[in-house]
Each structure stands twice: as structure tokens, then as C-alpha cells.
Design an enzyme around this catalytic site. Structure first.
Site, PDB file in Angstrom:
ATOM      1  N   GLU A  29       0.841  -1.203   0.000  1.00 17.67           N
ATOM      2  CA  GLU A  29       0.000   0.000   0.000  1.00 17.67           C
ATOM      3  C   GLU A  29       0.871   1.246   0.000  1.00 17.67           C
ATOM      4  O   GLU A  29       1.987   1.247   0.544  1.00 17.67           O
ATOM      5  CB  GLU A  29      -0.905  -0.016   1.249  1.00 17.67           C
ATOM      6  CG  GLU A  29      -1.778   1.223   1.366  1.00 17.67           C
ATOM      7  CD  GLU A  29      -2.899   1.102   2.390  1.00 17.67           C
ATOM      8  OE1 GLU A  29      -2.918   0.108   3.149  1.00 17.67           O
ATOM      9  OE2 GLU A  29      -3.757   2.004   2.423  1.00 17.67           O
ATOM     10  N   ASN A  74      -6.865   1.604   2.670  1.00 17.63           N
ATOM     11  CA  ASN A  74      -7.542   2.897   2.778  1.00 17.63           C
ATOM     12  C   ASN A  74      -7.082   3.855   1.679  1.00 17.63           C
ATOM     13  O   ASN A  74      -7.859   4.676   1.194  1.00 17.63           O
ATOM     14  CB  ASN A  74      -7.263   3.521   4.145  1.00 17.63           C
ATOM     15  CG  ASN A  74      -7.822   2.673   5.275  1.00 17.63           C
ATOM     16  OD1 ASN A  74      -8.586   1.743   5.041  1.00 17.63           O
ATOM     17  ND2 ASN A  74      -7.439   2.992   6.507  1.00 17.63           N
ATOM     18  N   ASN A 174     -12.534  -0.872  -0.705  1.00 15.40           N
ATOM     19  CA  ASN A 174     -11.867  -1.325   0.515  1.00 15.40           C
ATOM     20  C   ASN A 174     -12.621  -0.874   1.760  1.00 15.40           C
ATOM     21  O   ASN A 174     -12.961   0.324   1.885  1.00 15.40           O
ATOM     22  CB  ASN A 174     -10.447  -0.741   0.558  1.00 15.40           C
ATOM     23  CG  ASN A 174      -9.688  -1.136   1.818  1.00 15.40           C
ATOM     24  OD1 ASN A 174      -9.317  -2.300   1.982  1.00 15.40           O
ATOM     25  ND2 ASN A 174      -9.491  -0.187   2.726  1.00 15.40           N
ATOM     26  N   GLU A 175     -12.893  -1.791   2.656  1.00 16.33           N
ATOM     27  CA  GLU A 175     -13.447  -1.509   4.004  1.00 16.33           C
ATOM     28  C   GLU A 175     -14.461  -0.369   4.041  1.00 16.33           C
ATOM     29  O   GLU A 175     -14.444   0.462   4.957  1.00 16.33           O
ATOM     30  CB  GLU A 175     -12.295  -1.214   4.988  1.00 16.33           C
ATOM     31  CG  GLU A 175     -11.421  -2.420   5.251  1.00 16.33           C
ATOM     32  CD  GLU A 175     -10.397  -2.213   6.362  1.00 16.33           C
ATOM     33  OE1 GLU A 175     -10.359  -1.131   6.972  1.00 16.33           O
ATOM     34  OE2 GLU A 175      -9.633  -3.170   6.622  1.00 16.33           O
ATOM     35  N   TYR A 240      -6.858  -8.034  11.954  1.00 20.35           N
ATOM     36  CA  TYR A 240      -5.571  -7.717  12.586  1.00 20.35           C
ATOM     37  C   TYR A 240      -5.671  -8.140  14.042  1.00 20.35           C
ATOM     38  O   TYR A 240      -6.745  -8.026  14.658  1.00 20.35           O
ATOM     39  CB  TYR A 240      -5.284  -6.214  12.484  1.00 20.35           C
ATOM     40  CG  TYR A 240      -5.062  -5.759  11.055  1.00 20.35           C
ATOM     41  CD1 TYR A 240      -3.804  -5.837  10.473  1.00 20.35           C
ATOM     42  CD2 TYR A 240      -6.119  -5.274  10.289  1.00 20.35           C
ATOM     43  CE1 TYR A 240      -3.596  -5.430   9.158  1.00 20.35           C
ATOM     44  CE2 TYR A 240      -5.917  -4.866   8.981  1.00 20.35           C
ATOM     45  CZ  TYR A 240      -4.651  -4.956   8.417  1.00 20.35           C
ATOM     46  OH  TYR A 240      -4.450  -4.562   7.121  1.00 20.35           O
ATOM     47  N   GLU A 286      -6.578  -8.958   3.832  1.00 20.57           N
ATOM     48  CA  GLU A 286      -5.694  -8.244   4.775  1.00 20.57           C
ATOM     49  C   GLU A 286      -5.681  -9.039   6.066  1.00 20.57           C
ATOM     50  O   GLU A 286      -6.749  -9.310   6.635  1.00 20.57           O
ATOM     51  CB  GLU A 286      -6.191  -6.819   5.067  1.00 20.57           C
ATOM     52  CG  GLU A 286      -5.951  -5.848   3.935  1.00 20.57           C
ATOM     53  CD  GLU A 286      -6.289  -4.401   4.297  1.00 20.57           C
ATOM     54  OE1 GLU A 286      -6.197  -4.023   5.494  1.00 20.57           O
ATOM     55  OE2 GLU A 286      -6.665  -3.655   3.381  1.00 20.57           O
ATOM     56  N   GLN A 329       1.384  -6.121   5.787  1.00 18.50           N
ATOM     57  CA  GLN A 329       1.798  -5.906   4.433  1.00 18.50           C
ATOM     58  C   GLN A 329       3.172  -6.515   4.190  1.00 18.50           C
ATOM     59  O   GLN A 329       3.770  -7.010   5.130  1.00 18.50           O
ATOM     60  CB  GLN A 329       1.819  -4.407   4.155  1.00 18.50           C
ATOM     61  CG  GLN A 329       0.437  -3.783   4.462  1.00 18.50           C
ATOM     62  CD  GLN A 329       0.223  -2.382   3.926  1.00 18.50           C
ATOM     63  OE1 GLN A 329       1.100  -1.800   3.334  1.00 18.50           O
ATOM     64  NE2 GLN A 329      -0.955  -1.846   4.143  1.00 18.50           N
TER      65      GLN A 329
END
Ligand code: AHR
Length: 479
Positions: A29, A74, A174-175, A240, A286, A329
Site C-alpha cells: 500500500e 484505505n 476497501n473496508e 488484525y 488483509e 503488508q
């Protein structure tokens, strides 16, 4: 002192499913030092003619990365692809209001696709569902994948490649369920946008596979599938984790196991409302341990590497639905690889990938372990029956791969029985260190992979698994 722990492992012949190699995927990212200062360092003696940092590239090549997601995260929700193509000196420097980064756009679509080509990974581009439009998404796909002489395809021919890049994987945002995301909206609104986008980009290239945003929340996920389920291919999940307790970190894959069962049930519920030929798949696009603020880059510990190995076992167990995953990542920010000045650090998470992406067969085998188990509490949930010895076995035409995680802080003596017909020799690869806290730095290498050959592997192998370790036995098959 209590009695020494023992285990009995049985590996059957029955194939339980197909393990998709895309579960060993990665993510880069435009965030802190992941791309600029990690993947890409322009005008540096450490970089090649493309500006790609050579030591990082060398380390990444050893991982056989199957699929690489970009540009966020993001960041993707306020990224405009046109800013990142054409002559670099003409590209605008933009403010990214997801992370408040300043981006000169020197790493754009062509640079990303070149990187994928060099490391032989399939590119996975995440579209901008925040400040972007459907028109822009169609333009990006036309730029990358269209073979005719149209506006965006011609720009590609001028600045990049004559032939289309044929990017297969496209993320539909994304999200977006999160209030902090550009373009945040409710599931119904998102799903209708995703449905349309997926439908129209597949008209440009029918080989495209799309990934819709999942929220690890049945309400959201079922709604998205009801509305967009006929045009999408995957639903995503992100997770996460954080804990300083070794047994929690090592056992967390069993928390993931529960989350995946929930998502699989949501998919089944959603699929009842729609018509489609193939089941919707899961992209765990992710995942990682995340303990500290992003500026304070993580240096992952052996325990985190053990977690990653356990995470792979759970993904393999769910191989019927989970066919892609991407570590968040790859470099520096939450990175498996860390750049420090002129050096690179390969963390235990890197080694977990190195072990599994190079030593997993295409088929999951039936396996059974007799060993002690433990329980722990995580996020108000009781996670029960985590085995101290965790086994996942796979095979391909040539080899059987028996992956064994020892979560115990002592050695565990194991008896391994394999039903298949195999040659009496092979290789043993082990990742361990002198404590669960062991780390690698530019000065010291506390965690690494040991490799040994074995010759006299009888039908019943006795093997002592080192504390906090992962061992992969790679055994050649007969005939
Ligand atoms: O990986 C860091 C960030 O975590 C990603 O940008 C976002 O999608 C997630 O919340």
C-alpha cells in the site's frame, strides 16, 4: 517436573480438498515506507534501473508470491490512476487524505505491473470506491485490459505496453463499511455499486474476477451477497490481531477458524437468494499482527511467525472457500520484510511464508494428531482445544509435505505414521529460535530456517519437535 509432552501424528491418503496457492499472497500500500523507501527507492544505489530496491526484490522473489494486492487499503479509496501514469516528471504530487501522506505518484500502475511481472505474481488492483466513480473504474480496467484502440487503451500503448496487461483480480473498494473510509455507506448502497461495477468491468474482460468488500459481519456480508452475489467472485475479510501473550498469539488461528465458519455460513445464507453457477469464494485480503502505531514499524517475533504458520493451517482447512489471502503488508509498515538503512531484515513472518509458499502441495490430506490441548480468552471469546501440536499435510505429484507447529515451550516427542507410499528419504525444514520473543535485526539473526536431509525414514518416524517451532517434512513419494 511434569512428564514430557508426546504426540502421535497420522497422515492419511484421502485428499480433502485443493489448496489454492493464492493463500500465500501479499499486499503493498502507499502507506508510510511500504512502497516509497521499501519496494521503490528512486535514484538510489540500492535500486535497479526501475527504481526497485534490489535487496527487497531479491527477498521477495524467494517467496514465490502468487498474487500481489495494490494500491491499498484505505489509500485506494482516494487514489486516481491517471495521476500515476505517463512521464514521471509530469505526474502530480497529491495529498492522500486516508493517511495524510504526500505522494509524487512515481509508483503507479505501470510500475506496479512491472513489479508483478518481475516477481511473477498475479496483480490484484483495488478500485477506488471512495472518491472514484464507476466511469473511472471502467477507464482503469480499459487502460489495463482492453485490446482495442480506445482512449484509455491508447494511453497504455503510449506510456506502457502495446498488449493489454490482463489484470485478473479487481477489488471492488476497501473496508467501505467503516466510517473512517472515503465513500463510507451502508451495505445495500455499496452492494448495488459493486454489482454494477463488477458487471461492467467483466464486459471489458470476461476473464476478470472481482472481490467484494466483506465486513466480518453477517448483516453486511449477507446483504452484499444478496445484491451483488451474481456478479462477484469473492467476498473479503480483514483481520488484525494483537497480544503480548505467547500462547494467545500462537493460538489465534483458532479464533480465525471461528470467524471463517461464520463467514461461510453467511455466504451460504446469501447464496440461497441468488442464482450462480460457482460458489462465492473468500479472499482474506488483509491479515496480520498489529501492535503498534504505524510509524513505529513492527519487528515481528518468532511467536508472530508461529501465528502465521497456524494461520496457513486454518486457511488450508477452509480451502473449499478460502482461495486467496494477502498479508498486510509485505514491506516496512506491518512488514514481513523491513528495510533498515542499507540492510533488510527478514522477520519470522517472512520465514513462515518462505516455508509454506515453497513447501505446500496442491491437495490437502487427511491428518490426525493425538496431543494435549489448551484454552484461552480473546476479545470476549473463549477459544478452546488449541492443540500444542498442529498438523497440516498436503501433497503434489512428487512429494508429501507434513507441516507441524509445536506451540509448546518444551520439546514434544512425536510418532509420525504416513499411509502413503513414499521413498525413505527427504528434507526437514525447521523455523525456530531460542525464545518466542526471538527477533531478527541487522546485527543479529535469532530466527532462521534450518534444513537437513534424512535418509532412513522408516514407516513410523520418531521425531522430536523443537519448542516454539514449525517443521516441514518434505517426503518424496514412490512412483
Ligand atoms: O493495512 C493497513 C490498513 O488496515 C489498510 O489500509 C486498511 O484497509 C486496514 O484497515
Amino acid at each position: 517436573m511434569g512428564e514430557k509432552m508426546k504426540c502421535e501424528i497420522k497422515i492419511g491418503k484421502k485428499r480433502k480438498g485443493i489448496v489454492n496457492k493464492n493463500i500465500y499472497g501479499h499486499f503493498i500500500e502507499h502507506l508510510k515506507r511500504c512502497i516509497y523507501g521499501g519496494i521503490y527507492e528512486e535514484n538510489s544505489s540500492l535500486s535497479d534501473e526501475n527504481g526497485f530496491r534490489k535487496d527487497v526484490l531479491g527477498a521477495i522473489k524467494k517467496l514465490n508470491v502468487p498474487v500481489l494486492r495494490w494500491p491499498g487499503g484505505n489509500f485506494a479509496s482516494n487514489y486516481h490512476f491517471l495521476d500515476g501514469i505517463g512521464p514521471k516528471e509530469k505526474r502530480p504530487k497529491k495529498l492522500d487524505t486516508a493517511w495524510m501522506g504526500e505522494d509524487n505518484n512515481h509508483f503507479g500502475t505501470e510500475e506496479f505491473l512491472k513489479y508483478c511481472e518481475i516477481i511473477k505474481a498475479q496483480p490484484y488492483i483495488c478500485l477506488n470506491f471512495g472518491t472514484g466513480t464507476l466511469d473511472e473504474a471502467l477507464g482503469w480496467v480499459e487502460y489495463c485490459n482492453y485490446d482495442g484502440n480506445t482512449y484509455y487503451a491508447d494511453i497504455r500503448k503510449k506510456y506502457g505496453k502495446e498488449k493489454p496487461h490482463k489484470v485478473k483480480y479487481w477489488g471492488l473498494g476497501n473496508e467501505i463499511y467503516g466510517k473512517g473510509q472515503h465513500g463510507h455507506c451502508e451495505a445495500e448502497e455499496y452492494a448495488e455499486k459493486a454489482r454494477q461495477c463488477s458487471q461492467f468491468i467483466k464486459k471489458i474482460d470476461p476473464e476478470i474476477k472481482t472481490i467484494a468488500v466483506g465486513a466480518d459481519n453477517p448483516d453486511w456480508d449477507i446483504n452484499v451477497i444478496k445484491i451483488a452475489g451474481e456478479t462477484i467472485d469473492y467476498i473479503s475479510i480483514h483481520a488484525y490481531f494483537s497480544s503480548d501473550d505467547y500462547f494467545t498469539i500462537a493460538g489465534l488461528p483458532y479464533y480465525v477458524d471461528k470467524r471463517l465458519y461464520i463467514l461461510e455460513s453467511s455466504i451460504k445464507v446469501g447464496e440461497n437468494y441468488i442464482k450462480r453457477e460457482k460458489p462465492i469464494e473468500i479472499a482474506f485480503d488483509e491479515w496480520n499482527i498489529w501492535r503498534k502505531p504505524l510509524d513505529d514499524e513492527e519487528n515481528y517475533k518468532l511467536s508472530d511467525g508461529i501465528f502465521a504458520c497456524g494461520f496457513f493451517h486454518i486457511l488450508q482447512k477452509h480451502c473449499e472457500r478460502v482461495t486467496m489471502a494477502n498479508l498486510a503488508q509485505l514491506v516496512n509498515v506491518l512488514g514481513a520484510i523491513q528495510t533498515k538503512g542499507k540492510g533488510v531484515i527478514l522477520t519470522p513472518i517472512y520465514y513462515a511464508f518462505y516455508l509454506y509458499s515453497n513447501n505446500t502441495g496442491d491437495f490437502l490430506l487427511d491428518s490426525e494428531v493425538k496431543v494435549e490441548k489448551y484454552n484461552f480468552q480473546y476479545r470476549n471469546e473463549k477459544i478452546e482445544n488449541v492443540p500444542f501440536i498442529d498438523v497440516s499435510a498436503t501433497e503434489d505429484e512428487k512429494n508429501i509435505y507434513v507441516a507441524v507447529i509445536n506451540r509448546n515451550t518444551e520439546k514434544v516427542d512425536g510418532k509420525i505414521e504416513i499411509e502413503n507410499n513414499f521413498k525413505k528419504e527427504g528434507k526437514i525444514l525447521t523455523m525456530t529460535g531460542n525464545s518466542p520473543e526471538a527477533i531478527n535485526t541487522t546485527e543479529k539473526q535469532e530466527v532462521e530456517i534450518m534444513e537437513e536431509n534424512f535418509k532412513k525414514f522408516s514407516d513410523k518416524l520418531n521425531y522430536s519437535f523443537l519448542p516454539y517451532s514449525t517443521t516441514i517434512l518434505k517426503i518424496e513419494k514412490n512412483g
